[in-house]
Design a protein around this motif. Structure first.
Motif, PDB file in Angstrom:
ATOM      1  N   LEU A  70       7.522 -11.146   7.389  1.00 36.40           N
ATOM      2  CA  LEU A  70       6.159 -10.854   6.811  1.00 36.40           C
ATOM      3  C   LEU A  70       5.977  -9.378   6.805  1.00 36.40           C
ATOM      4  O   LEU A  70       5.463  -8.780   5.876  1.00 36.40           O
ATOM      5  N   LEU A  71       6.464  -8.733   8.000  1.00 32.84           N
ATOM      6  CA  LEU A  71       6.475  -7.510   8.140  1.00 32.84           C
ATOM      7  C   LEU A  71       7.361  -6.729   6.752  1.00 32.84           C
ATOM      8  O   LEU A  71       6.940  -5.789   6.179  1.00 32.84           O
ATOM      9  N   ASN A  72       8.441  -7.219   6.412  1.00 28.68           N
ATOM     10  CA  ASN A  72       8.938  -6.793   5.522  1.00 28.68           C
ATOM     11  C   ASN A  72       8.663  -7.100   4.115  1.00 28.68           C
ATOM     12  O   ASN A  72       8.596  -6.073   3.238  1.00 28.68           O
ATOM     13  N   ILE A  73       8.047  -8.111   3.730  1.00 28.82           N
ATOM     14  CA  ILE A  73       7.356  -8.483   2.701  1.00 28.82           C
ATOM     15  C   ILE A  73       6.162  -7.293   2.481  1.00 28.82           C
ATOM     16  O   ILE A  73       5.812  -6.610   1.466  1.00 28.82           O
ATOM     17  N   LEU A  74       5.328  -6.893   3.581  1.00 30.59           N
ATOM     18  CA  LEU A  74       4.142  -6.060   3.366  1.00 30.59           C
ATOM     19  C   LEU A  74       4.753  -4.646   3.075  1.00 30.59           C
ATOM     20  O   LEU A  74       4.257  -3.958   2.371  1.00 30.59           O
ATOM     21  N   MET A  75       6.019  -4.448   3.874  1.00 25.80           N
ATOM     22  CA  MET A  75       6.394  -2.989   3.604  1.00 25.80           C
ATOM     23  C   MET A  75       6.864  -2.703   2.124  1.00 25.80           C
ATOM     24  O   MET A  75       6.657  -1.869   1.652  1.00 25.80           O
ATOM     25  N   LYS A  76       7.802  -3.836   1.619  1.00 28.39           N
ATOM     26  CA  LYS A  76       8.173  -3.726   0.364  1.00 28.39           C
ATOM     27  C   LYS A  76       6.946  -3.794  -0.793  1.00 28.39           C
ATOM     28  O   LYS A  76       7.144  -3.038  -1.682  1.00 28.39           O
ATOM     29  N   SER A  77       6.216  -4.365  -0.447  1.00 27.69           N
ATOM     30  CA  SER A  77       4.942  -4.437  -1.514  1.00 27.69           C
ATOM     31  C   SER A  77       4.142  -3.093  -1.453  1.00 27.69           C
ATOM     32  O   SER A  77       3.853  -2.563  -2.689  1.00 27.69           O
ATOM     33  N   ILE A  78       3.993  -2.665  -0.225  1.00 25.71           N
ATOM     34  CA  ILE A  78       3.492  -1.160  -0.010  1.00 25.71           C
ATOM     35  C   ILE A  78       4.211  -0.244  -0.787  1.00 25.71           C
ATOM     36  O   ILE A  78       3.979   0.741  -1.617  1.00 25.71           O
ATOM     37  N   ALA A  79       5.519  -0.196  -0.532  1.00 22.48           N
ATOM     38  CA  ALA A  79       6.509   0.734  -0.888  1.00 22.48           C
ATOM     39  C   ALA A  79       6.450   0.859  -2.682  1.00 22.48           C
ATOM     40  O   ALA A  79       7.208   1.749  -3.157  1.00 22.48           O
ATOM     41  N   ASN A  80       6.104  -0.373  -3.385  1.00 24.29           N
ATOM     42  CA  ASN A  80       5.989  -0.152  -4.903  1.00 24.29           C
ATOM     43  C   ASN A  80       5.175   0.830  -5.429  1.00 24.29           C
ATOM     44  O   ASN A  80       5.029   0.988  -6.438  1.00 24.29           O
ATOM     45  N   HIS A  81       4.153   1.380  -4.351  1.00 23.87           N
ATOM     46  CA  HIS A  81       3.087   2.255  -4.891  1.00 23.87           C
ATOM     47  C   HIS A  81       3.827   3.747  -4.488  1.00 23.87           C
ATOM     48  O   HIS A  81       4.528   4.294  -3.553  1.00 23.87           O
ATOM     49  N   ASP A  82       3.491   4.749  -5.092  1.00 19.31           N
ATOM     50  CA  ASP A  82       3.929   6.078  -5.024  1.00 19.31           C
ATOM     51  C   ASP A  82       3.404   6.650  -3.555  1.00 19.31           C
ATOM     52  O   ASP A  82       2.136   6.069  -3.266  1.00 19.31           O
ATOM     53  N   VAL A  83       4.207   7.300  -3.099  1.00 17.73           N
ATOM     54  CA  VAL A  83       3.739   7.680  -1.696  1.00 17.73           C
ATOM     55  C   VAL A  83       2.400   8.388  -1.540  1.00 17.73           C
ATOM     56  O   VAL A  83       1.533   8.168  -0.625  1.00 17.73           O
ATOM     57  N   LEU A  84       1.812   9.152  -2.477  1.00 18.09           N
ATOM     58  CA  LEU A  84       0.526   9.709  -2.456  1.00 18.09           C
ATOM     59  C   LEU A  84      -0.536   8.925  -3.213  1.00 18.09           C
ATOM     60  O   LEU A  84      -1.832   9.424  -3.246  1.00 18.09           O
ATOM     61  N   ASP A  85      -0.071   7.908  -3.726  1.00 16.15           N
ATOM     62  CA  ASP A  85      -0.964   6.849  -4.437  1.00 16.15           C
ATOM     63  C   ASP A  85      -2.188   6.474  -3.426  1.00 16.15           C
ATOM     64  O   ASP A  85      -2.006   5.897  -2.606  1.00 16.15           O
ATOM     65  N   GLU A  86      -3.463   6.671  -3.947  1.00 16.95           N
ATOM     66  CA  GLU A  86      -4.843   5.837  -3.192  1.00 16.95           C
ATOM     67  C   GLU A  86      -4.535   4.646  -2.910  1.00 16.95           C
ATOM     68  O   GLU A  86      -4.963   4.138  -1.885  1.00 16.95           O
ATOM     69  N   ALA A  87      -4.245   4.007  -3.716  1.00 20.02           N
ATOM     70  CA  ALA A  87      -3.838   2.296  -3.578  1.00 20.02           C
ATOM     71  C   ALA A  87      -2.865   2.106  -2.316  1.00 20.02           C
ATOM     72  O   ALA A  87      -3.117   1.193  -1.382  1.00 20.02           O
ATOM     73  N   ARG A  88      -1.888   2.795  -2.389  1.00 24.30           N
ATOM     74  CA  ARG A  88      -0.928   2.708  -1.312  1.00 24.30           C
ATOM     75  C   ARG A  88      -1.524   3.111   0.290  1.00 24.30           C
ATOM     76  O   ARG A  88      -1.369   2.108   1.054  1.00 24.30           O
ATOM     77  N   GLU A  89      -2.233   4.366  -0.087  1.00 27.12           N
ATOM     78  CA  GLU A  89      -2.923   4.572   1.400  1.00 27.12           C
ATOM     79  C   GLU A  89      -3.769   3.563   1.810  1.00 27.12           C
ATOM     80  O   GLU A  89      -3.918   3.293   2.784  1.00 27.12           O
ATOM     81  N   ALA A  90      -4.570   3.018   0.694  1.00 25.35           N
ATOM     82  CA  ALA A  90      -5.512   1.894   1.100  1.00 25.35           C
ATOM     83  C   ALA A  90      -4.852   0.629   1.941  1.00 25.35           C
ATOM     84  O   ALA A  90      -5.461   0.016   2.914  1.00 25.35           O
ATOM     85  N   LEU A  91      -3.819   0.298   1.270  1.00 27.73           N
ATOM     86  CA  LEU A  91      -3.114  -0.918   1.712  1.00 27.73           C
ATOM     87  C   LEU A  91      -2.413  -0.543   3.133  1.00 27.73           C
ATOM     88  O   LEU A  91      -2.508  -1.279   3.936  1.00 27.73           O
ATOM     89  N   GLU A  92      -2.037   0.670   3.257  1.00 25.65           N
ATOM     90  CA  GLU A  92      -1.358   1.070   4.677  1.00 25.65           C
ATOM     91  C   GLU A  92      -2.556   0.894   5.573  1.00 25.65           C
ATOM     92  O   GLU A  92      -2.373   0.460   6.831  1.00 25.65           O
ATOM     93  N   VAL A  93      -3.631   1.639   5.399  1.00 28.24           N
ATOM     94  CA  VAL A  93      -4.976   1.483   6.139  1.00 28.24           C
ATOM     95  C   VAL A  93      -5.208   0.147   6.544  1.00 28.24           C
ATOM     96  O   VAL A  93      -5.682  -0.336   7.598  1.00 28.24           O
ATOM     97  N   ALA A  94      -5.694  -0.604   5.372  1.00 28.54           N
ATOM     98  CA  ALA A  94      -6.331  -1.994   5.616  1.00 28.54           C
ATOM     99  C   ALA A  94      -5.263  -2.842   6.161  1.00 28.54           C
ATOM    100  O   ALA A  94      -5.901  -3.521   6.825  1.00 28.54           O
ATOM    101  N   VAL A  95      -4.115  -2.907   6.152  1.00 27.67           N
ATOM    102  CA  VAL A  95      -2.967  -3.839   6.659  1.00 27.67           C
ATOM    103  C   VAL A  95      -2.324  -3.157   7.820  1.00 27.67           C
ATOM    104  O   VAL A  95      -2.540  -3.521   8.862  1.00 27.67           O
ATOM    105  N   LEU A  96      -1.596  -2.162   7.664  1.00 25.93           N
ATOM    106  CA  LEU A  96      -0.697  -1.846   8.559  1.00 25.93           C
ATOM    107  C   LEU A  96      -1.427  -1.351   9.961  1.00 25.93           C
ATOM    108  O   LEU A  96      -0.894  -1.125  10.858  1.00 25.93           O
ATOM    109  N   SER A  97      -2.160  -0.215   9.595  1.00 26.76           N
ATOM    110  CA  SER A  97      -3.122   0.126  10.838  1.00 26.76           C
ATOM    111  C   SER A  97      -3.738  -0.788  11.649  1.00 26.76           C
ATOM    112  O   SER A  97      -4.138  -0.486  12.743  1.00 26.76           O
TER     113      SER A  97
END
Length: 177
Positions: A70-97
């Motif tokens: 599950l962690l791999n699925i989440l990380m790969k899904s998030i990695a599909n977004h650019d590092v500075l993309d707001e959508a990526r940061e939203a996912l990182e905060v909403a899920v990973l944090s």
């Protein structure tokens, strides 16, 4: 197009951990919940100790749980977004944090943190529901509601279970071709 293809690849990946079935279990006064033996076995994958990753689903009041897959699925899904993309940061905060790493006691129970129990409305009982590479923890009433919605959606979309990747067989379905 490439991003859609990568997400599809993630979804179709053959992850080793599979959680199947639904189980209603009690939550004791200390917030401990027994996880089904077959789920624990899937998480251990031949190792003595297993860790469980849990986080509040951001789209409904359930707890999402799984192992390294599950962690791999989440990380790969998030990695599909650019590092500075707001959508990526939203996912990182909403899920990973919000991920809580939980360990099993000697009887196969986890101690669900109060924040997770409160989020999902869990008190004395929980449904532990396997859905492939992850499982969800929710109230038994919510599970019945989700199940009825899923049954209605499946009945309205019978073609979704078509074997799209299976070869066609002549004579399948009683036809004598």
């Amino acid at each position: 197009m490439a991003q859609a293809m990568e997400i599809e690849d993630i979804q179709r990946s053959s992850f080793s951990t599979r959680f199947l079935g639904a189980h209603d279990n009690k939550i004791d006064g200390k917030g401990r919940l027994s996880i089904p033996a077959q789920f624990r076995s899937a998480l251990q994958n031949g190792q003595k100790d297993a860790l469980l990753y849990c986080f509040p689903a951001f789209n409904r009041q359930v707890i999402e749980c799984g192992g390294p897959d599950l962690l791999n699925i989440l990380m790969k899904s998030i990695a599909n977004h650019d590092v500075l993309d707001e959508a990526r940061e939203a996912l990182e905060v909403a899920v990973l944090s919000r991920i809580q790493t939980l360990a099993f006691d000697e009887t196969g129970r986890i101690s669900l943190p109060k924040t997770l129990r409160d989020y999902a409305g869990l008190t004395a009982a929980a449904a532990v529901v396997g859905i492939g590479a992850r499982f969800q923890i929710m109230t038994p009433d919510k599970h019945q509601h989700v199940l009825s919605l899923a049954d209605a959606a499946a009945a309205a979309n019978p073609d979704i279970m078509r074997g799209r990747s299976l070869p066609s067989f002549s004579g399948w379905g009683g036809h004598n071709d």
